[in-house]
Design a protein around this motif. Structure first.
Motif, short mmCIF file in Angstrom:
data_model
loop_
_atom_site.label_atom_id
_atom_site.label_comp_id
_atom_site.label_asym_id
_atom_site.label_seq_id
_atom_site.Cartn_x
_atom_site.Cartn_y
_atom_site.Cartn_z
N THR A 29 13.93 -5.09 30.09
CA THR A 29 13.36 -5.00 31.43
C THR A 29 13.97 -3.82 32.17
N ALA A 30 13.13 -2.98 32.72
CA ALA A 30 13.59 -1.82 33.49
C ALA A 30 14.04 -2.27 34.87
N ARG A 31 14.89 -1.47 35.45
CA ARG A 31 15.34 -1.74 36.81
C ARG A 31 14.17 -1.53 37.77
N PRO A 32 13.92 -2.48 38.66
CA PRO A 32 12.82 -2.30 39.61
C PRO A 32 13.21 -1.32 40.71
N HIS A 33 12.22 -0.72 41.31
CA HIS A 33 12.45 0.12 42.47
C HIS A 33 12.53 -0.82 43.67
N ARG A 34 13.72 -1.00 44.20
CA ARG A 34 13.97 -2.02 45.22
C ARG A 34 13.14 -1.83 46.48
N PHE A 35 12.89 -0.58 46.88
CA PHE A 35 12.11 -0.36 48.09
C PHE A 35 10.73 -0.99 47.96
N TRP A 36 10.03 -0.69 46.85
CA TRP A 36 8.68 -1.23 46.68
C TRP A 36 8.69 -2.73 46.49
N GLN A 37 9.69 -3.23 45.83
CA GLN A 37 9.79 -4.68 45.63
C GLN A 37 9.89 -5.39 46.99
N TRP A 38 10.79 -4.93 47.82
CA TRP A 38 10.95 -5.54 49.14
C TRP A 38 9.76 -5.26 50.05
#
Length: 152
Positions: A29-38
């Motif tokens: 699993t790749a690290r998510p882009h936190r900005f877009w996730q939130w």
């Protein structure tokens, strides 16, 4: 309920099934882009609250909660590697055999960046917690070994 309400429920059920299937099949699993996730989660919460406040009928509630649910699913989406595919975005799975090169680079923060290439064009960049050697060992089993390159 109207026909569109049933259609919304069906589309959401299919999207949820796809999300679960992809999450189960991900090996790395790749690290998510936190900005877009939130962003997606905040938008889902905001639209959910507005739906509760402004809905006057069941059809209004279904359409509002459909949007809320889809934004929530986007927030839970994960990119990564399955045994046959590179999942780069929701609408962009790519077969590992269609990629001409997979460059693995160790970043200064200790993560490994995978740059997937088609010809000379980079089609995806994903960051993983796994070491480059671990990713290479996995990828060599799934695709031609000459395609997997560890950059220094």
């Amino acid at each position: 309920m109207s026909l569109f309400s049933y259609l919304y429920l069906a589309v959401f059920a299919v999207a949820l099934a796809i999300l679960i299937t992809v999450r189960v099949r991900l090996v790395f699993t790749a690290r998510p882009h936190r900005f877009w996730q939130w962003f997606y989660w905040a938008a889902a919460a905001m639209i959910g609250v507005f739906t509760v406040i402004t809905s006057r009928s069941l059809d209004d509630a279904v359409s509002g909660f459909f949007i809320t649910g889809m934004l929530g699913l986007f927030g839970f989406w994960r990119n990564g590697l399955t045994r046959q595919q590179l999942i780069a975005r929701i609408g962009a799975p790519r077969g590992l055999n269609t990629l001409t090169a997979l460059h693995l680079t160790t970043l200064p923060d200790g993560l490994t960046e995978l740059a997937a290439m088609v010809g000379s064009v980079t089609v995806a960049r994903l960051r993983f917690k796994a070491a480059p050697a671990t990713l290479k060992a996995f990828l060599v089993k799934q695709t031609a070994p000459a395609r997997v390159i560890i950059d220094r």
